[in-house]
Design an enzyme around this catalytic site. Structure first.
Site, short mmCIF file in Angstrom:
data_model
loop_
_atom_site.label_atom_id
_atom_site.label_comp_id
_atom_site.label_asym_id
_atom_site.label_seq_id
_atom_site.Cartn_x
_atom_site.Cartn_y
_atom_site.Cartn_z
CB VAL A 1 -1.05 -0.10 1.36
CG1 VAL A 1 -1.81 1.27 1.30
CG2 VAL A 1 -2.02 -1.37 1.00
CB ALA A 2 2.09 3.51 1.92
CG MET A 3 8.82 1.64 1.14
SD MET A 3 8.61 0.61 2.44
CE MET A 3 10.27 1.24 3.30
CG ASN B 1 11.04 4.52 -0.08
OD1 ASN B 1 11.42 3.75 0.40
ND2 ASN B 1 10.03 4.54 -0.91
CD GLU C 1 3.87 4.52 5.14
OE1 GLU C 1 4.91 4.28 5.20
OE2 GLU C 1 2.81 3.55 5.26
CG HIS D 1 7.29 4.41 9.29
ND1 HIS D 1 7.77 3.65 10.08
CD2 HIS D 1 6.24 3.53 8.54
CE1 HIS D 1 7.17 2.10 10.00
NE2 HIS D 1 6.23 2.29 9.22
CE1 TYR E 1 2.40 -1.57 9.55
CE2 TYR E 1 2.92 -4.00 9.65
CZ TYR E 1 2.94 -2.72 8.92
OH TYR E 1 3.76 -2.73 7.77
#
Length: 575
Positions: free
Chosen positions: A184-186, A188, A212, A215, A300
């Site tokens: 779904v998402a990263m 970076n 994100e 993160h 999670y």
């Protein structure tokens, strides 16, 4: 192996200790686990080829020679040459472009682990959505991305900074990737990657981006030193995400989203069994195992529950916020183990250390980390009851015998519900499937047409209910959905359900019609699902297969449904 082999470089004997030296490795790479090449037809615009990388967790060794462990961090620079009309982006703090040479230069000035080096190139344009944020997307998607996120990212960043200290990465940009993006998402750094498919589901988009954002502090600034303790990034990021949503959207919304996720956690626990070692927070990584295979909802949600428990020991979440600010300041740009976090916690709160909270019977820190099974304690979600109680009431009306369909149909208007309320309701119906035929028939009469106009997160759950209940009148909607989806998250769960029931030949029929629009990696995964219990998949004249009815035209060679498959919808969550 799939994950490469070590490169050993012998240093000159005359090299003095701590003497600087340089190693140059000349290499080529084409296909590999980290690098995803897309032909134009696999993009939304169908105009230009596209490439992106996905390094988490141990894939970037196929992208460039590196110390592919989260324990090692370094700065990096890159020079990328691309054809005219192709925009190149990387997870870097600085970039420049020499147009006459078609060369991009990138530099990440802060140390990061190898898995956070990321590249994307394609037909991408941008728009600013805040003082330090912009969105990148294919031209046909950019207006939607702007309308969904303009002004929002700065609001979320500011809320995070008020809780955990300054955002240290400079820019926070987002790039929306084609549906072939495998997760779904990263997170970076400087450039979050998100699958474009999520744009239609507003509340999921909000949660995914805020996760994100979190993160940036937990995972990117301070990183788990070993993949065996991924909860240090994911559990803390999930806790921070929910503190941010509480500040920006209120406690009720946060509790609703948490209830939805914890429902999924217990569903996964039921499938895996309470003694399964992957339910530990400190999971043992066997040699040769891809760490990504250990990522699950325990990473999670059990991690979140432990962090939430620590916050409750403080008495006031704001005191815990202060601790986390100090933790980030102490360990930023380094990698840590769980003991670093817990020692820092007890040193920050000496009164708790004196009370020996780490050894409280039944809630020992060591037990949190190494016991299998569900979380030892879960958060109080009563502040979300105004949103969760209507879901519970409606579910009870539809599952109480004898069914009073008139009362159930009139008790709630799903068009006025939040997305997370509707998916929580549908997930609970899924858990109870197969349902009595009279119930699924009345459900379809009441809700099917309403759900048709809702987002994909809602629609896929209704379609899974249709499949698990063999409800033939709505099967054409399953076909229509799969004909228009190219994403793992919206195809794999349906194919899994189709193939564990009596509808495998229907699934084969749809796959043969749509396989050319799927990325080869996704195509291979679906073929593996379809071929469980079958002879090798036969060649078929796809032109001869009808597309206007849900009729099953292929012989089903499975005499008994393979049961016990874990739906990827319950397992694959955003990184």
């Amino acid at each position: 192996t799939d994950y490469g082999s070590s490169l050993t470089v012998s240093l000159p004997a005359a090299l003095q200790p701590h003497q600087p030296f340089q190693i140059v490795v000349r290499y080529t790479t084409a296909d590999g686990p980290a690098i995803w090449w897309l032909d134009p037809e696999l993009t939304y615009g169908n105009a230009k080829p596209f490439v992106f990388t996905q390094g988490h967790s141990v894939c970037n060794r196929s992208f460039f020679p590196c110390f592919d462990t989260p324990a090692v961090k370094c700065t990096y620079s890159a020079t990328v040459k691309a054809p005219a009309g192709i925009q190149v982006l990387m997870s870097a703090t600085q970039s420049s472009y020499l147009e006459e040479e078609g060369v991009y230069q990138f530099y990440m000035e802060y140390p990061v682990p190898a898995y956070l080096v990321a590249l994307v190139a394609g037909d991408l344009i941008h728009a600013d959505i805040g003082p330090r944020s912009r969105v990148w997307a294919e031209p046909c998607l950019l207006p939607t991305a702007i309308s969904k996120l303009s002004g929002m990212v700065e609001r979320w960043l500011s809320a995070a900074e008020s809780l955990y200290g300054p955002y240290i990465w400079g820019r926070y940009d987002i790039v929306f990737l084609p549906p072939s993006f495998p997760i779904v998402a990263m997170e970076n750094p400087c450039l979050t990657f998100i699958i474009s498919s999520i744009l239609e589901s507003d509340e999921f988009l909000i949660i995914d981006v805020i996760h994100e954002v979190a993160h940036s502090w937990f995972g990117n600034a301070v990183t788990n030193a070993t993949w065996e303790e991924m909860w240090l990034s994911e559990g803390l990021a999930t806790y921070a995400q929910r503190r941010i949503t509480t500040e920006t959207y209120g406690a009720a919304f946060t509790c609703l989203e948490t209830a939805f996720r914890l429902d999924a956690l217990h569903r996964q626990m039921k499938l895996l069994g309470e003694d399964n070692p992957v339910s530990k927070l400190q999971v043992k990584l066997e040699p040769g195992v891809n760490p990504s295979n250990l990522m699950n909802l325990f990473t999670y949600e059990k991690g979140y529950c432990f962090v939430y428990y620590l916050s409750q020991l403080c008495g006031d979440p704001r005191h815990f916020d202060s601790f986390l600010r100090a933790y980030i300041e102490k360990y930023k740009f380094t990698s840590v183990v769980a003991q670093d976090l817990l020692d820092s916690f007890l040193n920050f709160f000496p009164e708790l250390k004196e009370q020996c909270v780490e050894s409280k019977a039944g809630l020992e820190f060591e037990r949190w980390l190494n016991a299998t099974g569900p979380p030892l304690a879960e958060p109080d979600l009563s502040q979300g009851s105004s949103l969760t109680r209507p879901v519970e009431n409606l579910f009870k009306l539809w599952t109480t015998e004898p069914l009073d369909s008139a009362a159930a149909a009139s008790s709630a208007d799903l068009t006025k519900w939040r997305t997370f309320q509707t998916v929580l309701f549908l997930d609970r119906l899924l858990d109870g499937s197969p349902l009595p035929h009279a119930v699924i028939k009345k459900l379809s009469e009441c809700y099917s047409s309403q759900l048709d106009s809702m987002n994909a997160e809602i629609r896929i759950r209704w379609l899974q209910i249709v499949v698990r209940n063999d409800y033939y009148p709505d099967l054409y909607k399953v076909r229509r959905f799969l004909e228009n989806q190219m994403s793992r998250m919206y195809t794999i769960p349906l194919y899994e359900d189709l193939c564990t029931g009596t509808l495998k030949s229907f699934a084969l029929e749809i796959f043969y019609q749509t396989q050319n629009q799927l990325h080869p990696n996704l195509r291979k995964t679906i073929q593996q699902i379809l071929s469980q219990g079958l002879n090798p998949l036969p060649a078929i004249d796809t032109a001869a297969v009808t597309t206007d009815t849900p009729a099953m035209v292929l012989e089903d060679k499975v005499s008994e449904a393979t049961n016990g498959a874990i739906s990827l919808r319950d397992v694959n969550v955003s990184a």
